[in-house]
Write a protein that holds these residues in place. Structure first.
Motif, PDB file in Angstrom:
ATOM      1  N   LEU A 111       0.862  -1.183   0.000  1.00 31.05           N
ATOM      2  CA  LEU A 111       0.000   0.000   0.000  1.00 31.05           C
ATOM      3  C   LEU A 111       0.896   1.231   0.000  1.00 31.05           C
ATOM      4  O   LEU A 111       1.826   1.324   0.809  1.00 31.05           O
ATOM      5  CB  LEU A 111      -0.873  -0.036   1.265  1.00 31.05           C
ATOM      6  CG  LEU A 111      -1.998   0.976   1.364  1.00 31.05           C
ATOM      7  CD1 LEU A 111      -2.967   0.839   0.205  1.00 31.05           C
ATOM      8  CD2 LEU A 111      -2.761   0.778   2.676  1.00 31.05           C
ATOM      9  N   MET A 112       0.615   2.171  -0.907  1.00 33.87           N
ATOM     10  CA  MET A 112       1.454   3.369  -1.014  1.00 33.87           C
ATOM     11  C   MET A 112       0.605   4.606  -0.760  1.00 33.87           C
ATOM     12  O   MET A 112      -0.487   4.745  -1.333  1.00 33.87           O
ATOM     13  CB  MET A 112       2.075   3.440  -2.405  1.00 33.87           C
ATOM     14  CG  MET A 112       2.924   2.216  -2.714  1.00 33.87           C
ATOM     15  SD  MET A 112       3.837   2.363  -4.247  1.00 33.87           S
ATOM     16  CE  MET A 112       2.547   2.095  -5.451  1.00 33.87           C
ATOM     17  N   LEU A 113       1.088   5.482   0.103  1.00 39.79           N
ATOM     18  CA  LEU A 113       0.312   6.669   0.462  1.00 39.79           C
ATOM     19  C   LEU A 113       1.175   7.912   0.343  1.00 39.79           C
ATOM     20  O   LEU A 113       2.303   7.958   0.837  1.00 39.79           O
ATOM     21  CB  LEU A 113      -0.187   6.567   1.905  1.00 39.79           C
ATOM     22  CG  LEU A 113      -1.006   5.331   2.254  1.00 39.79           C
ATOM     23  CD1 LEU A 113      -0.190   4.378   3.097  1.00 39.79           C
ATOM     24  CD2 LEU A 113      -2.257   5.710   3.000  1.00 39.79           C
ATOM     25  N   ASP A 114       0.595   8.935  -0.295  1.00 37.70           N
ATOM     26  CA  ASP A 114       1.300  10.192  -0.525  1.00 37.70           C
ATOM     27  C   ASP A 114       0.799  11.233   0.473  1.00 37.70           C
ATOM     28  O   ASP A 114      -0.356  11.634   0.407  1.00 37.70           O
ATOM     29  CB  ASP A 114       1.001  10.634  -1.973  1.00 37.70           C
ATOM     30  CG  ASP A 114       2.077  11.526  -2.519  1.00 37.70           C
ATOM     31  OD1 ASP A 114       2.748  12.202  -1.714  1.00 37.70           O
ATOM     32  OD2 ASP A 114       2.238  11.557  -3.747  1.00 37.70           O
ATOM     33  N   GLU A 115       1.631  11.629   1.410  1.00 33.91           N
ATOM     34  CA  GLU A 115       1.306  12.634   2.440  1.00 33.91           C
ATOM     35  C   GLU A 115      -0.071  12.406   3.075  1.00 33.91           C
ATOM     36  O   GLU A 115      -0.959  13.256   2.951  1.00 33.91           O
ATOM     37  CB  GLU A 115       1.418  14.042   1.844  1.00 33.91           C
ATOM     38  CG  GLU A 115       2.841  14.327   1.377  1.00 33.91           C
ATOM     39  CD  GLU A 115       3.065  15.783   1.041  1.00 33.91           C
ATOM     40  OE1 GLU A 115       2.555  16.649   1.768  1.00 33.91           O
ATOM     41  OE2 GLU A 115       3.755  16.043   0.043  1.00 33.91           O
ATOM     42  N   PRO A 116      -0.234  11.287   3.782  1.00 35.23           N
ATOM     43  CA  PRO A 116      -1.569  10.927   4.292  1.00 35.23           C
ATOM     44  C   PRO A 116      -2.127  11.853   5.362  1.00 35.23           C
ATOM     45  O   PRO A 116      -3.337  11.841   5.587  1.00 35.23           O
ATOM     46  CB  PRO A 116      -1.345   9.519   4.874  1.00 35.23           C
ATOM     47  CG  PRO A 116       0.106   9.433   5.160  1.00 35.23           C
ATOM     48  CD  PRO A 116       0.767  10.251   4.098  1.00 35.23           C
ATOM     49  N   ILE A 117      -1.293  12.657   6.028  1.00 37.20           N
ATOM     50  CA  ILE A 117      -1.842  13.494   7.117  1.00 37.20           C
ATOM     51  C   ILE A 117      -2.016  14.957   6.725  1.00 37.20           C
ATOM     52  O   ILE A 117      -2.364  15.778   7.570  1.00 37.20           O
ATOM     53  CB  ILE A 117      -0.988  13.399   8.399  1.00 37.20           C
ATOM     54  CG1 ILE A 117       0.471  13.782   8.121  1.00 37.20           C
ATOM     55  CG2 ILE A 117      -1.117  12.036   9.035  1.00 37.20           C
ATOM     56  CD1 ILE A 117       1.247  14.101   9.390  1.00 37.20           C
ATOM     57  N   ALA A 118      -1.792  15.263   5.434  1.00 38.63           N
ATOM     58  CA  ALA A 118      -1.950  16.660   4.998  1.00 38.63           C
ATOM     59  C   ALA A 118      -3.336  17.172   5.369  1.00 38.63           C
ATOM     60  O   ALA A 118      -4.341  16.511   5.103  1.00 38.63           O
ATOM     61  CB  ALA A 118      -1.725  16.747   3.492  1.00 38.63           C
ATOM     62  N   GLY A 119      -3.396  18.310   6.022  1.00 34.68           N
ATOM     63  CA  GLY A 119      -4.671  18.937   6.368  1.00 34.68           C
ATOM     64  C   GLY A 119      -5.377  18.342   7.574  1.00 34.68           C
ATOM     65  O   GLY A 119      -6.492  18.744   7.898  1.00 34.68           O
ATOM     66  N   MET A 120      -4.745  17.392   8.261  1.00 42.27           N
ATOM     67  CA  MET A 120      -5.414  16.741   9.399  1.00 42.27           C
ATOM     68  C   MET A 120      -5.148  17.469  10.709  1.00 42.27           C
ATOM     69  O   MET A 120      -4.088  18.083  10.882  1.00 42.27           O
ATOM     70  CB  MET A 120      -4.919  15.295   9.555  1.00 42.27           C
ATOM     71  CG  MET A 120      -5.501  14.340   8.557  1.00 42.27           C
ATOM     72  SD  MET A 120      -5.095  12.640   9.018  1.00 42.27           S
ATOM     73  CE  MET A 120      -5.833  11.756   7.654  1.00 42.27           C
ATOM     74  N   SER A 121      -6.079  17.327  11.650  1.00 44.86           N
ATOM     75  CA  SER A 121      -5.887  17.869  12.992  1.00 44.86           C
ATOM     76  C   SER A 121      -4.879  16.986  13.740  1.00 44.86           C
ATOM     77  O   SER A 121      -4.562  15.878  13.285  1.00 44.86           O
ATOM     78  CB  SER A 121      -7.220  17.843  13.742  1.00 44.86           C
ATOM     79  OG  SER A 121      -7.594  16.504  13.993  1.00 44.86           O
ATOM     80  N   SER A 122      -4.384  17.476  14.903  1.00 48.30           N
ATOM     81  CA  SER A 122      -3.359  16.683  15.587  1.00 48.30           C
ATOM     82  C   SER A 122      -3.922  15.355  16.088  1.00 48.30           C
ATOM     83  O   SER A 122      -3.246  14.335  16.056  1.00 48.30           O
ATOM     84  CB  SER A 122      -2.701  17.476  16.718  1.00 48.30           C
ATOM     85  OG  SER A 122      -3.670  17.898  17.615  1.00 48.30           O
TER      86      SER A 122
END
Ligand SMILES: Nc1ncnc2c1ncn2[C@@H]1O[C@H](COP(=O)(O)OP(=O)(O)OP(=O)(O)O)[C@@H](O)[C@H]1O
Length: 247
Positions: free
Chosen positions: A170-181
């Protein structure tokens, strides 16, 4: 010589766009059950590398083996069927469908004859939806319309849609962009959980997050690997500080 025990073996991979080598004789091995994070400055070739692995971009030279099967020259949908999942930054969920329906439609039907038969067995589909929904923390949101989910929940739903196909990479590109802490914390837990039985490759810029999740870090620069190893070793590498972390 390739080591066939790796989930992914990339060897001497090169892609040139009008003579510019975005990936330049790159060699990379990822273990089964490994969570690898790729970091590096803008333009280092991180996204292009994932594009080459999933088949969105065609390699100019070199080899990409997944479970010892050569991928270069194989169509993108065939790579999906082999067990490669890719999540892009913008979620591509069906906003008007419920969480349940989004997961249900992602159940693989055409992978094999067995897969096609299994699709008719709705209990099996429902059971799989339930397992995945729990994995992504949306088990109590199954009937919610996807468009009403928070940004983070939408990202998890898309990961869930990929998990329905039980990918082995599984490949993910910047999965936490725009997420809250809080969403970032939950995503770290999710990624750790799902890498227990598959290889996961994540592109990420947030170093705190990288330190939380990475088994090993690969630092790319100008289409090549600048450094590779455990986070603490990579962070202390003067070459890495010079081209990336020091900026
Ligand atoms: N289809 C293309 N045609 C021409 N050049 C391209 C193409 N795709 C990527 N490149 C170039 O290849 C280089 C690597 O780009 P890539 O997007 O892979 O970098 P990256 O490490 O993912 O950067 P970022 O962190 O900004 O996402 C860049 O110089 C980019 O302009």
């Amino acid at each position: 010589m390739s080591n066939t025990d790796f989930a992914l073996a990339v060897e001497d991979l090169t892609v040139a766009f009008d003579g510019f080598k975005a990936i330049d004789s790159l060699t990379l091995y990822v273990d089964r059950n490994e969570l690898r994070v790729i970091i590096g400055p803008n333009g280092a070739g991180k996204t292009t590398l994932l594009d080459l692995i999933c088949g969105k971009t065609k390699a100019s030279a070199g080899s990409i083996k997944f479970k010892n099967t050569e991928l270069t020259g194989m169509a993108e949908h065939k790579r999906v069927r082999l067990g490669i999942g890719r999540k892009f930054q913008t979620p591509s969920i069906y906003e008007n469908l419920s969480v349940f329906q989004n997961l249900e439609v992602s159940y693989p039907s055409g992978r094999s004859v067995l897969g096609a038969l299994a699709f008719k067995c709705t209990d099996q589909v429902k059971a799989r939806v339930q397992v995945v929904a729990e994995d992504i923390g949306l088990a109590d949101r199954l009937q919610t319309e996807a468009g009403l989910l928070s940004h983070g929940q939408k990202q998890w739903l898309e990961i869930g849609m990929l998990l329905m196909q039980e990918p082995e990479l599984l490949m993910l590109d910047e999965p936490i962009a725009g997420m809250s802490s809080r969403e970032r914390e939950l995503t770290a837990e999710l990624l750790k959980r799902i890498s227990q039985n598959r290889a996961v490759i994540v592109i990420e810029h947030d170093m705190d997050f990288v330190a939380q999740i990475a088994h090993k870090v690969t630092v790319m620069h100008q289409g090549k690997i600048l450094a590779e190893g455990p986070m603490d070793k990579v962070q202390a590498d003067p070459k890495v500080i010079d081209v990336y972390l020091g900026h």
